[in-house]
Scaffold this active site. Structure first.
Site, PDB file in Angstrom:
ATOM      1  CE1 TYR A 117      41.533  38.072  54.216  1.00 59.05           C
ATOM      2  CE2 TYR A 117      43.410  39.534  53.260  1.00 59.05           C
ATOM      3  CZ  TYR A 117      42.065  38.658  53.009  1.00 59.05           C
ATOM      4  OH  TYR A 117      41.884  38.075  51.677  1.00 59.05           O
ATOM      5  CB  SER A 173      45.847  37.605  50.642  1.00 61.57           C
ATOM      6  OG  SER A 173      45.663  39.086  50.938  1.00 61.57           O
TER       7      SER A 173
END
Length: 252
Positions: free
Chosen positions: A155, A142
């Site tokens: 996250y 990510s």
């Protein structure tokens, strides 16, 4: 020259494969000749995805956070369908909340999905791949793996851990023929992205203004990158993270 991007005869297993980025990757791998096995928790979504892809797609219902189920999943797929050439650790959950408000349980839930399950799958498939002397494992990283983003501490921790796993697993597995890499998607049209951004126009504008190409990506942009990393064209690439982000990771 032989087409080095041809995946004919290969099999790929994709977690979180029924929707979003996982589905985009599945479509692209099939377009290059591979068979795909989609793994997820929602059978309806998996059925719909397989019907849309066609005969070279199948699915297994499994919650990969239940780590004790993973050996049986791996054994079942390889026995019933055949050896898996490429594992794509894509299953994920998102948590948008100020770090001071994230409970220990919520933090661990995110880590369990992204890190613990990804490692367990990589270990079990990796053993088999190393016995065969060939294989690929791809993690969906990510932008949160690369720089600080507010409101996504859990996250970010999980996705940053992916990069450590990529490097360490490459060091452990690649001498025995298994390549380990990651793709770091930028902001891609998906249910998860729109859930995070549609109610936050300022955040959406900030992302687009720091993305040199000035647009969000499509799931297939990630899919073609996965197809490349899984293919013989990438046979000398291991231990890397490939941003597919419209330039967001270098934008200002």
């Amino acid at each position: 020259m032989k087409n080095a991007f041809d995946l004919t005869g290969q099999r790929a297993l994709i977690t979180g494969g029924g929707t979003g980025l996982g589905l985009g990757m599945a479509k692209c791998l099939v377009a290059c000749g591979a068979e795909v096995v989609l793994v997820g928790r929602r059978e309806n979504a998996l059925q719909e995805a397989v019907e849309g892809i066609g005969e070279r797609a199948s699915y297994r219902v499994c919650d990969v956070t239940e780590l004790e189920r993973i050996p049986a999943l791996v054994e079942g797929v390889e026995t019933e369908i055949g050896p898996v050439d490429t594992l794509i650790n894509n299953a994920g959950v998102h948590l948008k909340k100020d770090a001071s408000e994230i409970s220990d349980t919520a933090f661990q839930n995110v880590m369990q999905t992204h890190v613990n399950a990804g490692f367990a799958l990589s270990r079990e498939f990796g053993k088999r791949m190393m016995e065969r002397g060939t294989g690929n494992i791809i993690f969906t990283a990510s932008m949160a793996s690369l720089f600080g983003i507010p409101l996504v501490a859990a996250y970010s921790a999980a996705k940053t851990a992916h990069l450590g796993l990529v490097r360490a697993l490459a060091a452990d597995f690649s001498p025995r023929g298994v390549r380990i890499n990651a793709i770091a998607p930028g902001w891609i049209h998906s249910e998860m992205m729109h859930k995070a951004l549609d109610a936050d126009p300022k955040r959406k504008e900030k992302i687009l203004t720091r993305t040199p190409l000035g647009v969000f990506g499509d799931p297939e942009d990630i899919g073609w990158a996965a197809a490349y990393l899984a293919s013989p064209a990438a046979k000398f690439i291991t231990g890397v993270c490939l941003p597919v982000d419209g330039g967001a990771s270098v934008g200002f």
